[in-house]
Design an enzyme around this catalytic site. Structure first.
Site, PDB file in Angstrom:
ATOM      1  N   CYS A 139      -4.253  12.930 -22.460  1.00  0.00           N
ATOM      2  CA  CYS A 139      -2.944  13.459 -22.879  1.00  0.00           C
ATOM      3  C   CYS A 139      -1.971  12.316 -23.153  1.00  0.00           C
ATOM      4  CB  CYS A 139      -2.397  14.361 -21.759  1.00  0.00           C
ATOM      5  SG  CYS A 139      -0.784  15.066 -22.139  1.00  0.00           S
TER       6      CYS A 139
ATOM      7  N   ASP B  61       6.366   4.621  -1.249  1.00  0.00           N
ATOM      8  CA  ASP B  61       7.732   5.113  -1.033  1.00  0.00           C
ATOM      9  C   ASP B  61       8.794   4.402  -1.863  1.00  0.00           C
ATOM     10  OD1 ASP B  61       7.510   3.524   2.228  1.00  0.00           O
ATOM     11  OD2 ASP B  61       8.167   2.641   0.345  1.00  0.00           O
TER      12      ASP B  61
ATOM     13  N   GLY C 274       2.604  -4.364   9.091  1.00  0.00           N
ATOM     14  CA  GLY C 274       2.635  -2.911   9.271  1.00  0.00           C
ATOM     15  C   GLY C 274       1.469  -2.183   8.654  1.00  0.00           C
ATOM     16  N   THR C 275       0.275  -2.733   8.837  1.00  0.00           N
ATOM     17  CA  THR C 275      -0.916  -2.065   8.305  1.00  0.00           C
ATOM     18  C   THR C 275      -2.024  -2.082   9.352  1.00  0.00           C
ATOM     19  OG1 THR C 275      -2.586  -2.038   6.539  1.00  0.00           O
ATOM     20  CG2 THR C 275      -1.713  -4.193   7.172  1.00  0.00           C
ATOM     21  N   SER C 276      -2.807  -1.002   9.342  1.00  0.00           N
ATOM     22  CA  SER C 276      -3.907  -0.890  10.315  1.00  0.00           C
ATOM     23  C   SER C 276      -5.139  -1.661   9.848  1.00  0.00           C
ATOM     24  CB  SER C 276      -4.252   0.594  10.521  1.00  0.00           C
ATOM     25  OG  SER C 276      -4.647   1.163   9.262  1.00  0.00           O
TER      26      SER C 276
ATOM     27  N   CYS D  52       0.331  13.463 -16.162  1.00  0.00           N
ATOM     28  CA  CYS D  52      -0.613  14.518 -16.534  1.00  0.00           C
ATOM     29  C   CYS D  52      -2.006  14.145 -16.009  1.00  0.00           C
ATOM     30  CB  CYS D  52      -0.672  14.677 -18.057  1.00  0.00           C
ATOM     31  SG  CYS D  52      -1.800  15.987 -18.558  1.00  0.00           S
TER      32      CYS D  52
ATOM     33  N   CYS E 155      -0.108  19.492 -22.923  1.00  0.00           N
ATOM     34  CA  CYS E 155      -1.527  19.916 -23.070  1.00  0.00           C
ATOM     35  C   CYS E 155      -1.905  21.046 -22.121  1.00  0.00           C
ATOM     36  CB  CYS E 155      -2.459  18.710 -22.843  1.00  0.00           C
ATOM     37  SG  CYS E 155      -2.603  18.226 -21.121  1.00  0.00           S
TER      38      CYS E 155
ATOM     39  N   HIS F 116      -1.202   1.555  -4.437  1.00  0.00           N
ATOM     40  CA  HIS F 116      -1.567   2.970  -4.315  1.00  0.00           C
ATOM     41  C   HIS F 116      -0.653   3.886  -5.103  1.00  0.00           C
ATOM     42  CE1 HIS F 116      -3.695   1.884  -0.271  1.00  0.00           C
ATOM     43  NE2 HIS F 116      -4.367   1.462  -1.328  1.00  0.00           N
TER      44      HIS F 116
ATOM     45  N   GLN G 164       0.858  -1.194   0.000  1.00  0.00           N
ATOM     46  CA  GLN G 164       0.000   0.000   0.000  1.00  0.00           C
ATOM     47  C   GLN G 164       0.892   1.241   0.000  1.00  0.00           C
ATOM     48  OE1 GLN G 164      -3.609  -0.636   2.876  1.00  0.00           O
ATOM     49  NE2 GLN G 164      -1.903  -1.862   3.661  1.00  0.00           N
TER      50      GLN G 164
HETATM   51  N1  APR Z   1       6.377  -2.246  12.762  1.00  0.00           N
HETATM   52  C1  APR Z   1       5.154  -2.788  12.521  1.00  0.00           C
HETATM   53  N2  APR Z   1       4.016  -2.063  12.500  1.00  0.00           N
HETATM   54  C2  APR Z   1       4.126  -0.743  12.731  1.00  0.00           C
HETATM   55  C3  APR Z   1       5.357  -0.101  12.994  1.00  0.00           C
HETATM   56  C4  APR Z   1       6.520  -0.922  12.991  1.00  0.00           C
HETATM   57  N3  APR Z   1       7.741  -0.414  13.234  1.00  0.00           N
HETATM   58  N4  APR Z   1       5.118   1.227  13.183  1.00  0.00           N
HETATM   59  C5  APR Z   1       3.785   1.404  13.045  1.00  0.00           C
HETATM   60  N5  APR Z   1       3.193   0.232  12.783  1.00  0.00           N
HETATM   61  C6  APR Z   1       1.785  -0.049  12.547  1.00  0.00           C
HETATM   62  C7  APR Z   1       0.807   0.856  13.259  1.00  0.00           C
HETATM   63  O1  APR Z   1       0.480   0.300  14.530  1.00  0.00           O
HETATM   64  C8  APR Z   1      -0.387   0.845  12.306  1.00  0.00           C
HETATM   65  O2  APR Z   1      -1.328  -0.143  12.676  1.00  0.00           O
HETATM   66  O3  APR Z   1       1.580   0.163  11.160  1.00  0.00           O
HETATM   67  C9  APR Z   1       0.211   0.486  10.943  1.00  0.00           C
HETATM   68  C10 APR Z   1       0.154   1.612   9.953  1.00  0.00           C
HETATM   69  O4  APR Z   1      -1.196   1.886   9.713  1.00  0.00           O
HETATM   70  P1  APR Z   1      -1.573   3.137   8.806  1.00  0.00           P
HETATM   71  O5  APR Z   1      -0.818   4.331   9.244  1.00  0.00           O
HETATM   72  O6  APR Z   1      -3.066   3.186   8.743  1.00  0.00           O
HETATM   73  O7  APR Z   1      -0.990   2.756   7.374  1.00  0.00           O
HETATM   74  P2  APR Z   1      -1.602   1.757   6.304  1.00  0.00           P
HETATM   75  O8  APR Z   1      -2.306   0.624   6.953  1.00  0.00           O
HETATM   76  O9  APR Z   1      -0.514   1.454   5.358  1.00  0.00           O
HETATM   77  O10 APR Z   1      -2.686   2.707   5.568  1.00  0.00           O
HETATM   78  C11 APR Z   1      -3.297   2.193   4.399  1.00  0.00           C
HETATM   79  O11 APR Z   1      -4.333   4.360   4.068  1.00  0.00           O
HETATM   80  O12 APR Z   1      -4.185   6.624   4.145  1.00  0.00           O
HETATM   81  C12 APR Z   1      -4.175   5.547   3.297  1.00  0.00           C
HETATM   82  O13 APR Z   1      -3.165   5.397   1.190  1.00  0.00           O
HETATM   83  C13 APR Z   1      -2.870   5.423   2.563  1.00  0.00           C
HETATM   84  O14 APR Z   1      -1.684   3.407   1.928  1.00  0.00           O
HETATM   85  C14 APR Z   1      -2.311   4.081   3.005  1.00  0.00           C
HETATM   86  C15 APR Z   1      -3.554   3.344   3.460  1.00  0.00           C
END
Ligand code: APR
Length: 242
Positions: free
Chosen positions: A130, A102, A188-190, A125, A151, A117, A99
């Site tokens: 275009c 970077d 590492g995602t919420s 553009c 354009c 993403h 997601q």
């Molecule tokens: N190791 C593991 N997890 C971590 C760490 C770490 N060092 N640091 C933070 N986290 C966890 C947090 O606890 C959180 O649950 O990573 C998660 C990041 O969650 P978000 O900030 O919501 O990011 P993400 O899940 O990638 O968001 C998805 O939302 O805003 C949009 O497009 C944006 O791609 C993004 C999408």
């Protein structure tokens, strides 16, 4: 104590990453403590509406993110995924779906990364008709919105904003990989943003084992994971992936 996952037991592995995997590289996550959405109003600077009504505000967010991502270095979490890729047997496959925008998985050496993403490193553009192709661009645009030389339309970051659909090819490739996988590892995602947060359900529906590595318990989808490892990915992943 974190046990090593027996990766040899799996043939089709999907790893879905979020902002937490880049936290140890010094990049902000979006939610939680110090998150980008605490510093920037997502509604005002990260939606298709914002791009139409106030593109410079979108570019200020993108410029802030580019400033960090351009010089960021992959961390042990990215490197553990590359090490896994390099030791897979010929009968195994690994698909990294991120997601993140970077580019750190590619910078670490991962191949075939599916960027759901988009990518901070490119500009395109805004005019879909275009002929200008997306181009690599780390420029910061904080005082003036860039314009297309072909354009005259506004130039935009090659990322998916809220209110926009994911790139169809990326979504399809990800959906195919998730349906075929026998291990789905989210890192590492919420687990809060669709459709990425739905992939674990698809994986489970197709018989996969689902494992989450995250600093804190996800707001939802907790019950769907077979295993949850709480802690920093840069420490847990090297141990888990052996
Ligand atoms: N190791 C593991 N997890 C971590 C760490 C770490 N060092 N640091 C933070 N986290 C966890 C947090 O606890 C959180 O649950 O990573 C998660 C990041 O969650 P978000 O900030 O919501 O990011 P993400 O899940 O990638 O968001 C998805 O939302 O805003 C949009 O497009 C944006 O791609 C993004 C999408």
């Amino acid at each position: 104590m974190t046990h090593r996952i027996d990766m040899a037991a799996y043939r089709r592995i999907v790893i879905l990453t979020g902002a937490g995997v880049s936290a140890a590289s010094g990049l902000d996550t979006f939610r939680g403590h110090g998150g980008l959405w605490r510093q920037f109003d997502a509604e005002a600077c990260a939606t298709a509406t914002a791009l139409r009504t106030d593109p410079l505000r979108v570019w200020r967010l993108i410029s802030f993110m580019r400033r960090g991502a351009k010089t960021a270095k992959p961390n042990p979490a990215h490197q553990a995924i590359v090490a896994l890729e390099n030791k897979l047997r010929a009968t195994q496959s690994l698909t990294v779906v991120t997601q993140n925008i970077d580019g750190l998985h590619q910078r670490a050496g991962s191949h075939g990364v599916i960027e759901l993403h988009g990518r901070l490193s490119h500009t395109r553009c805004a005019n879909p008709r275009c002929s200008l192709k997306p181009f690599e661009d780390w420029e910061l645009y904080e005082t003036q919105t860039p314009r297309c030389e072909k354009c005259g339309a506004v130039l935009r970051p090659d990322v998916v904003l809220f209110e926009e659909l994911l790139p169809p090819d990326a979504y399809r490739a990800c959906d195919d990989a998730v349906r075929a996988c026998d291990l789905f590892l989210a890192v590492g995602t919420s687990c809060t943003v669709h459709p990425a947060c739905d992939f674990v359900f698809t994986a489970k529906d197709h018989g996969a084992t689902a494992i989450l590595v995250n600093l804190e318990p996800p707001e939802n989808a907790v019950d769907v994971f077979d295993e949850i490892h709480l802690g920093p990915a840069e420490e847990l992943l090297p141990a888990l992936l052996g």
